[in-house]
Design a protein around this motif. Structure first.
Motif, short mmCIF file in Angstrom:
data_model
loop_
_atom_site.label_atom_id
_atom_site.label_comp_id
_atom_site.label_asym_id
_atom_site.label_seq_id
_atom_site.Cartn_x
_atom_site.Cartn_y
_atom_site.Cartn_z
N TYR A 73 5.65 75.00 2.09
CA TYR A 73 5.31 76.55 2.09
C TYR A 73 6.57 77.37 2.25
CZ TYR A 73 5.43 74.96 6.62
OH TYR A 73 5.67 74.58 8.04
N GLU A 102 4.25 59.88 7.55
CA GLU A 102 5.14 61.13 7.52
C GLU A 102 6.29 60.77 8.71
OE1 GLU A 102 6.35 63.80 6.73
OE2 GLU A 102 4.76 65.63 6.03
N ASP A 106 5.13 69.16 12.23
CA ASP A 106 6.04 70.20 12.93
C ASP A 106 4.66 71.23 12.91
OD1 ASP A 106 8.33 71.63 13.55
OD2 ASP A 106 7.94 72.76 11.70
N GLY A 108 2.26 71.43 11.01
CA GLY A 108 1.18 70.74 10.78
C GLY A 108 0.45 71.15 9.41
N THR A 110 1.32 71.44 6.11
CA THR A 110 1.50 70.72 4.96
C THR A 110 0.23 69.50 5.47
OG1 THR A 110 3.98 71.02 4.83
CG2 THR A 110 3.21 69.26 3.66
N LYS A 134 6.23 67.31 16.95
CA LYS A 134 6.73 68.41 17.92
C LYS A 134 5.57 69.35 18.16
CE LYS A 134 11.24 69.54 15.62
NZ LYS A 134 11.78 70.31 14.36
N ALA A 154 13.20 70.72 19.01
CA ALA A 154 14.64 70.72 18.49
C ALA A 154 15.15 70.09 17.31
CB ALA A 154 15.47 69.72 19.62
N PHE A 155 15.99 70.57 16.59
CA PHE A 155 15.98 70.10 15.05
C PHE A 155 16.81 68.63 14.81
CE2 PHE A 155 17.07 70.09 10.55
CZ PHE A 155 15.61 70.70 10.10
N LEU A 161 15.28 62.02 7.91
CA LEU A 161 15.20 63.42 8.11
C LEU A 161 16.59 64.12 7.75
CD1 LEU A 161 13.73 63.00 11.36
CD2 LEU A 161 12.32 64.36 9.75
P1 IMP Z 1 4.77 71.09 8.74
O1 IMP Z 1 4.31 70.19 9.61
O2 IMP Z 1 4.05 71.58 7.66
O3 IMP Z 1 5.67 72.11 9.38
O4 IMP Z 1 6.02 70.51 7.93
C1 IMP Z 1 6.94 69.49 8.59
C2 IMP Z 1 8.05 69.07 7.59
O5 IMP Z 1 9.26 70.11 7.88
C3 IMP Z 1 8.96 67.90 7.77
O6 IMP Z 1 7.99 66.80 6.79
C4 IMP Z 1 10.09 67.88 7.67
O7 IMP Z 1 10.37 67.99 6.40
C5 IMP Z 1 10.48 69.25 8.14
N1 IMP Z 1 11.00 69.43 9.56
C6 IMP Z 1 10.28 69.78 10.66
N2 IMP Z 1 11.02 69.63 11.80
C7 IMP Z 1 12.22 69.05 11.29
C8 IMP Z 1 13.30 68.61 11.94
O8 IMP Z 1 13.53 68.44 13.13
N3 IMP Z 1 14.54 67.98 11.23
C9 IMP Z 1 14.12 67.83 9.83
N4 IMP Z 1 13.01 68.10 9.06
C10 IMP Z 1 12.13 68.74 10.04
#
Ligand code: IMP
Ligand code: MG
Length: 184
Positions: A73, A102, A106, A108, A110, A134, A154-155, A161
């Protein structure tokens, strides 16, 4: 001196051995739970490709594999918003036992959306396996059935990844130096 990806890392977060041990542990649990179910194991690309390859080989039971690509998104999209399916599962999931794989959970957003879409297609069961989570970043609640590690906000990169499509091929997980982001 030649450019070395490792110079961009502040620290190694999970070593190859730590990852291998965790994958073996998750694989053993999934083997037990799905022994007679012939699950359809679905990887959400691209980030989970390395984890998927290792995890499925740690599952000692019949299964099928498939892959999805979903758009992240954009900034400014509402958090409850649509997630676009770029590449869909290539087979019917009606009556199947699905295991979604997955790399990292992050916000959540997606996964929450994806699970709803797949449920509506008549899967018999849907569970989620994520290597990393996270919790501090969560915007919508997502139930995790198989979790590798919880990490702070943290990234991280490596083991599939990326940051700006790089570092996916590092065999371990590391934290990027702030200077790589254009930070300090
Ligand atoms: P969300 O949970 O919808 O926010 O999306 C999670 C997606 O964000 C993951 O599948 C990753 O592609 C990306 N992402 C989130 N945190 C990280 C990170 O620390 N490193 C690399 N990709 C991340
Ligand atoms: Mg991903």
């Amino acid at each position: 001196m030649a450019y070395d990806m490792r110079d961009d890392l502040e620290d190694i977060y999970f070593t190859e051995q730590q990852l291998a041990d965790k994958v073996a542990e998750l694989g053993a649990r999934i083997t037990e739970d799905y022994r007679d179910k012939n699950p359809l194991i679905v990887s959400v690309l691209k980030g989970s490709y390395v984890f998927m390859a290792d995890l499925t080989r740690a599952i000692d039971a019949p299964c099928n594999v498939d892959f999805m690509v979903v758009s992240s998104y954009g900034v400014g999209t509402k958090t409850s918003g649509e997630v676009q399916i770029i590449k869909d599962i290539s087979q019917p999931i009606d009556g199947r036992d699905l295991l979604i794989v997955e790399d990292i959970l992050d916000s959540g957003v997606t996964l929450h959306y994806l699970m709803q879409v797949l449920k509506a297609r008549g899967a018999n069961s849907i569970r989620l396996c994520t290597l990393l989570s996270k919790p501090a970043r969560r915007k919508v609640e997502v139930k995790v059935d198989y979790l590798g590690f919880e990490i702070p906000d943290a990234f991280v990169v490596g083991y599939g990844l990326d940051y700006a499509e790089r570092y996916r091929n590092l065999p371990y997980i590391g934290i990027l130096k702030p200077s790589v982001y254009g930070g300090a």
